[in-house]
Design an enzyme around this catalytic site. Sequence first.
Site, mmCIF file in Angstrom:
data_model
loop_
_atom_site.group_PDB
_atom_site.id
_atom_site.type_symbol
_atom_site.label_atom_id
_atom_site.label_comp_id
_atom_site.label_asym_id
_atom_site.label_seq_id
_atom_site.Cartn_x
_atom_site.Cartn_y
_atom_site.Cartn_z
ATOM 1 N N SER A 1 61.404 -24.900 44.881
ATOM 2 C CA SER A 1 61.934 -25.669 46.013
ATOM 3 C C SER A 1 63.314 -25.236 46.495
ATOM 4 O O SER A 1 64.078 -26.039 47.013
ATOM 5 C CB SER A 1 61.964 -27.158 45.664
ATOM 6 O OG SER A 1 62.578 -27.398 44.413
ATOM 7 N N THR A 2 63.639 -23.957 46.357
ATOM 8 C CA THR A 2 64.915 -23.469 46.896
ATOM 9 C C THR A 2 64.742 -22.691 48.195
ATOM 10 O O THR A 2 65.699 -22.109 48.708
ATOM 11 C CB THR A 2 65.653 -22.586 45.862
ATOM 12 O OG1 THR A 2 64.802 -21.506 45.471
ATOM 13 C CG2 THR A 2 66.070 -23.397 44.644
ATOM 14 N N TYR B 1 44.593 -13.648 46.197
ATOM 15 C CA TYR B 1 45.310 -14.856 46.619
ATOM 16 C C TYR B 1 44.337 -15.976 46.977
ATOM 17 O O TYR B 1 44.514 -17.128 46.572
ATOM 18 C CB TYR B 1 46.202 -14.526 47.812
ATOM 19 C CG TYR B 1 46.991 -15.707 48.332
ATOM 20 C CD1 TYR B 1 48.053 -16.236 47.602
ATOM 21 C CD2 TYR B 1 46.683 -16.289 49.566
ATOM 22 C CE1 TYR B 1 48.792 -17.312 48.076
ATOM 23 C CE2 TYR B 1 47.412 -17.364 50.044
ATOM 24 C CZ TYR B 1 48.465 -17.876 49.299
ATOM 25 O OH TYR B 1 49.174 -18.948 49.773
ATOM 26 N N SER B 2 43.288 -15.642 47.732
ATOM 27 C CA SER B 2 42.311 -16.655 48.135
ATOM 28 C C SER B 2 41.598 -17.247 46.929
ATOM 29 O O SER B 2 41.287 -18.444 46.904
ATOM 30 C CB SER B 2 41.292 -16.038 49.100
ATOM 31 O OG SER B 2 41.918 -15.629 50.298
#
Length: 253
Positions: free
Chosen positions: A17-18, A159-160
Amino acid sequence: MKLNNYFQNKVALVTGSTSGIGLEIAKKLLEQGCYVIINYHKNNIRAHHIIKNLSSFNNNSLLIKADTSQEHQVKDMFQKIKEKYRKLDFLINNAGISKNSEIKDTELTDLHRIIDVNIVGKFLCTKHAIPLLKLSKQPGIVNIASRLGTKPNSKTSAYSLSQSAIINFTKSSALELIKYNIRVNCVSPALTMTSLTLQTWSKEKIKNYTKTHPMQRLCETEDIANAVLFLLSDKSKYITGENLNVNGGVLLL
């Protein structure tokens, strides 16, 4: 603007979350009065710069460095959360990586890293969050996946694969955790306007893409953050195990 007092003094962990979507989610939760744990993996300089910028939110944020694919680091992270807050209300499993290549060109090390971060990381954080989430009156988990988990493109097989796994993990964990009153949902963004997108996509490529998009624009991080807050809120208290596609209609093409 606050939606209501529902999020006031709640405790939320947002992994990765940066920057990008994760940072936007963290900011939205802070605006609603949440205590937010900002998680990151590598970039110490950026992380401390972000936490400094978030200090205006009454210092309601806590910075924790942890590779979510490593169980000992995940355990340490949740121990710190326990010591600081004694509970956890929300887990947002956002940390993830991507790498586009054809199957024949995909190195095994790349495949392992995608699986470790995108799947193992979310599994481990969910596992170790359960004891603290059980102490909350209205606990919730939101996993961040991708529209490629529903409708993949070429050259995105690894990735999928990981994104479809996240969607199904959401459903199976929702069934398992409902006995603890823990709701689990998923948000699947389309291509989103982030600093990473701007680094890897040229202005011309983005312009050409938006011409064919039903809404004529890329997804914004705020679009995703708003969907996450909805799924965490009391407005969705009868929703669990769902995958919310936030893509402006691109899956209809």
